[in-house]
Motif scaffolding. Structure first.
Motif, PDB file in Angstrom:
ATOM      1  N   THR A 101       0.847  -1.187   0.000  1.00  0.00           N
ATOM      2  CA  THR A 101       0.000   0.000   0.000  1.00  0.00           C
ATOM      3  C   THR A 101       0.882   1.236   0.000  1.00  0.00           C
ATOM      4  O   THR A 101       1.940   1.257   0.635  1.00  0.00           O
ATOM      5  CB  THR A 101      -0.914   0.025   1.236  1.00  0.00           C
ATOM      6  N   ILE A 102       0.433   2.265  -0.696  1.00  0.00           N
ATOM      7  CA  ILE A 102       1.077   3.572  -0.661  1.00  0.00           C
ATOM      8  C   ILE A 102       0.180   4.499   0.152  1.00  0.00           C
ATOM      9  O   ILE A 102      -0.982   4.714  -0.199  1.00  0.00           O
ATOM     10  CB  ILE A 102       1.277   4.155  -2.077  1.00  0.00           C
ATOM     11  N   SER A 103       0.698   5.015   1.240  1.00  0.00           N
ATOM     12  CA  SER A 103      -0.072   5.966   2.048  1.00  0.00           C
ATOM     13  C   SER A 103       0.457   7.372   1.805  1.00  0.00           C
ATOM     14  O   SER A 103       1.638   7.580   1.502  1.00  0.00           O
ATOM     15  CB  SER A 103       0.017   5.619   3.533  1.00  0.00           C
ATOM     16  N   GLY A 104      -0.434   8.355   1.949  1.00  0.00           N
ATOM     17  CA  GLY A 104      -0.076   9.742   1.704  1.00  0.00           C
ATOM     18  C   GLY A 104       0.296  10.475   2.982  1.00  0.00           C
ATOM     19  O   GLY A 104       0.342   9.885   4.072  1.00  0.00           O
ATOM     20  N   PRO A 105       0.575  11.762   2.886  1.00  0.00           N
ATOM     21  CA  PRO A 105       0.933  12.553   4.064  1.00  0.00           C
ATOM     22  C   PRO A 105      -0.132  12.539   5.157  1.00  0.00           C
ATOM     23  O   PRO A 105       0.186  12.755   6.333  1.00  0.00           O
ATOM     24  CB  PRO A 105       1.119  13.966   3.490  1.00  0.00           C
ATOM     25  N   ASP A 106      -1.386  12.270   4.786  1.00  0.00           N
ATOM     26  CA  ASP A 106      -2.454  12.203   5.786  1.00  0.00           C
ATOM     27  C   ASP A 106      -2.559  10.825   6.436  1.00  0.00           C
ATOM     28  O   ASP A 106      -3.422  10.596   7.288  1.00  0.00           O
ATOM     29  CB  ASP A 106      -3.803  12.575   5.159  1.00  0.00           C
ATOM     30  N   GLY A 107      -1.686   9.893   6.035  1.00  0.00           N
ATOM     31  CA  GLY A 107      -1.690   8.550   6.608  1.00  0.00           C
ATOM     32  C   GLY A 107      -2.689   7.607   5.974  1.00  0.00           C
ATOM     33  O   GLY A 107      -2.726   6.422   6.340  1.00  0.00           O
ATOM     34  N   LYS A 108      -3.480   8.078   5.023  1.00  0.00           N
ATOM     35  CA  LYS A 108      -4.496   7.244   4.387  1.00  0.00           C
ATOM     36  C   LYS A 108      -3.956   6.648   3.078  1.00  0.00           C
ATOM     37  O   LYS A 108      -3.107   7.254   2.425  1.00  0.00           O
ATOM     38  CB  LYS A 108      -5.749   8.071   4.100  1.00  0.00           C
ATOM     39  N   PRO A 109      -4.455   5.459   2.692  1.00  0.00           N
ATOM     40  CA  PRO A 109      -4.010   4.863   1.431  1.00  0.00           C
ATOM     41  C   PRO A 109      -4.318   5.767   0.248  1.00  0.00           C
ATOM     42  O   PRO A 109      -5.409   6.352   0.158  1.00  0.00           O
ATOM     43  CB  PRO A 109      -4.812   3.557   1.350  1.00  0.00           C
ATOM     44  N   VAL A 110      -3.371   5.895  -0.647  1.00  0.00           N
ATOM     45  CA  VAL A 110      -3.559   6.680  -1.866  1.00  0.00           C
ATOM     46  C   VAL A 110      -4.264   5.809  -2.900  1.00  0.00           C
ATOM     47  O   VAL A 110      -3.897   4.650  -3.109  1.00  0.00           O
ATOM     48  CB  VAL A 110      -2.202   7.161  -2.421  1.00  0.00           C
ATOM     49  N   GLY A 144      -7.089   0.814  -2.258  1.00  0.00           N
ATOM     50  CA  GLY A 144      -5.704   1.244  -2.389  1.00  0.00           C
ATOM     51  C   GLY A 144      -4.678   0.158  -2.154  1.00  0.00           C
ATOM     52  O   GLY A 144      -3.472   0.428  -2.175  1.00  0.00           O
ATOM     53  N   ALA A 145      -5.112  -1.086  -1.946  1.00  0.00           N
ATOM     54  CA  ALA A 145      -4.178  -2.209  -1.760  1.00  0.00           C
ATOM     55  C   ALA A 145      -3.752  -2.737  -3.126  1.00  0.00           C
ATOM     56  O   ALA A 145      -4.597  -3.057  -3.969  1.00  0.00           O
ATOM     57  CB  ALA A 145      -4.833  -3.312  -0.944  1.00  0.00           C
ATOM     58  N   TRP A 146      -2.438  -2.826  -3.336  1.00  0.00           N
ATOM     59  CA  TRP A 146      -1.891  -3.298  -4.601  1.00  0.00           C
ATOM     60  C   TRP A 146      -1.409  -4.735  -4.466  1.00  0.00           C
ATOM     61  O   TRP A 146      -0.969  -5.156  -3.395  1.00  0.00           O
ATOM     62  CB  TRP A 146      -0.709  -2.441  -5.025  1.00  0.00           C
ATOM     63  N   THR A 147      -1.442  -5.484  -5.576  1.00  0.00           N
ATOM     64  CA  THR A 147      -0.891  -6.832  -5.632  1.00  0.00           C
ATOM     65  C   THR A 147      -0.035  -6.981  -6.877  1.00  0.00           C
ATOM     66  O   THR A 147      -0.495  -6.739  -7.994  1.00  0.00           O
ATOM     67  CB  THR A 147      -2.005  -7.895  -5.658  1.00  0.00           C
ATOM     68  N   ALA A 148       1.233  -7.340  -6.657  1.00  0.00           N
ATOM     69  CA  ALA A 148       2.155  -7.610  -7.762  1.00  0.00           C
ATOM     70  C   ALA A 148       2.421  -9.107  -7.795  1.00  0.00           C
ATOM     71  O   ALA A 148       2.916  -9.676  -6.819  1.00  0.00           O
ATOM     72  CB  ALA A 148       3.456  -6.840  -7.570  1.00  0.00           C
TER      73      ALA A 148
END
Length: 307
Positions: A101-110, A144-148
């Motif tokens: 997951t990539i989270s932003g400056p607000d702590g939430k998932p982007v 916002g959860a990614w899977t590779a």
């Protein structure tokens, strides 16, 4: 008008002209600045991200080098954005799903990402000895959860890179590269880095790189393609360019991403492609060049020395 007044006016005019020249030079300086590969240890996934339609960001322009903006990519956080993943010890010898997951400056998932070379996320896996290169386009869930989906990994330490551009928030339009490492258990067999060379072979194609880049300076590179001794002129567009070039620095695995400046006009690319290279650190870099012909993706690898 007195002589003193005429002298004062002349000095002010010269000062203004000098300022204009300095400003012009400053501005000029700023402006200069799904097939798996048949090569062992290399794979390229072809999964696209969740939303395929959106306008491209400025980073999509061919010839743009993202190294300076994205940094070396050796941290899991930058400008308030953070890469997190529960994956730490995937098993060897079997395909594995890397979730992150990539989270932003607000702590939430982007969840809003701009298109960069037709994709919202580019994911790279590279082992510490710069083998086993994989370039994957992961899939994002609505939350916002990614899977590779990774091909089988060999034992050793691997670094997982994520390359993306937020499409909202304080980081909108910024090219970012974040990474984390995982350890694959088992007996580790390190592969020595091949010596620097000007040519590489891939699936019967010969790739030749011309140019002597210097660390921290913009420098042109020319990549030429041939097969059976004849120039190749049927390169097909791949990710909006005729070739995708990724580089990793020996020792620390620092990341660099280069694009060809050659304009894409159809299925007739080659035999020569021009690249704008700006590699930040001296030493050996392992280059992975991906190109497509006849609907098949090829990957060539060579070592480039940067002075």
């Amino acid at each position: 008008m007195s002589a003193f007044h005429r002298f004062t006016v002349r000095r002010r005019a010269l000062a203004a002209a000098g300022t204009a020249v300095v400003l012009a030079l400053t501005l000029a300086a700023c402006g200069s600045t799904d097939d798996s590969s048949s090569m062992p240890g290399m794979d390229h996934g072809t999964h696209s991200s969740a939303s395929p339609s959106a306008s491209s960001s400025m980073g999509d322009m061919p010839g743009m080098d993202h190294t300076a903006a994205a940094g070396s990519g050796l941290s899991d956080s930058r400008d308030g954005y953070r890469l997190t993943s529960p994956e730490t010890t995937p098993t060897s010898g079997n395909p594995a799903a890397y979730r992150f997951t990539i989270s932003g400056p607000d702590g939430k998932p982007v969840t809003a990402f701009a298109l960069e070379q037709t994709q919202r996320m580019h994911f790279y896996a590279i082992r510490s000895d710069l083998t086993g290169f994989q370039h994957i386009h992961p899939v994002m869930a609505p939350d916002g959860a990614w899977t590779a989906d990774l091909a089988a990994l060999t034992p050793g330490t691997w670094r997982m890179f994520t390359s993306f551009t937020p499409d909202s928030g304080s980081g909108k339009g910024k090219d970012l590269v974040l990474s984390r490492t995982v350890t694959v258990p088992g007996d580790v067999a390190e592969t020595p880095l091949p010596a620097p060379a000007a040519t590489a072979e891939a699936d019967g194609y010969t790739i030749t790189v011309q140019g002597r880049p210097v660390a921290g300076m913009a420098h042109p590179l020319t990549v030429s393609f041939s097969k059976d001794g004849k120039p190749v002129t049927d390169l097909q567009p791949y990710l909006d360019t005729y070739a995708h070039l990724t580089a990793f620095h020996e020792g620390d695995q620092a990341f660099a991403h280069l694009h060809p400046t050659t304009q894409v006009t159809g299925d007739n690319g080659g035999p020569d492609l021009a690249f704008h290279a700006e590699l930040p650190t001296a030493g050996n870099w392992r280059l992975f060049l991906q190109f497509q012909t006849g609907g098949k993706l090829h990957t060539a690898a060579l070592t480039l020395h940067v002075g």
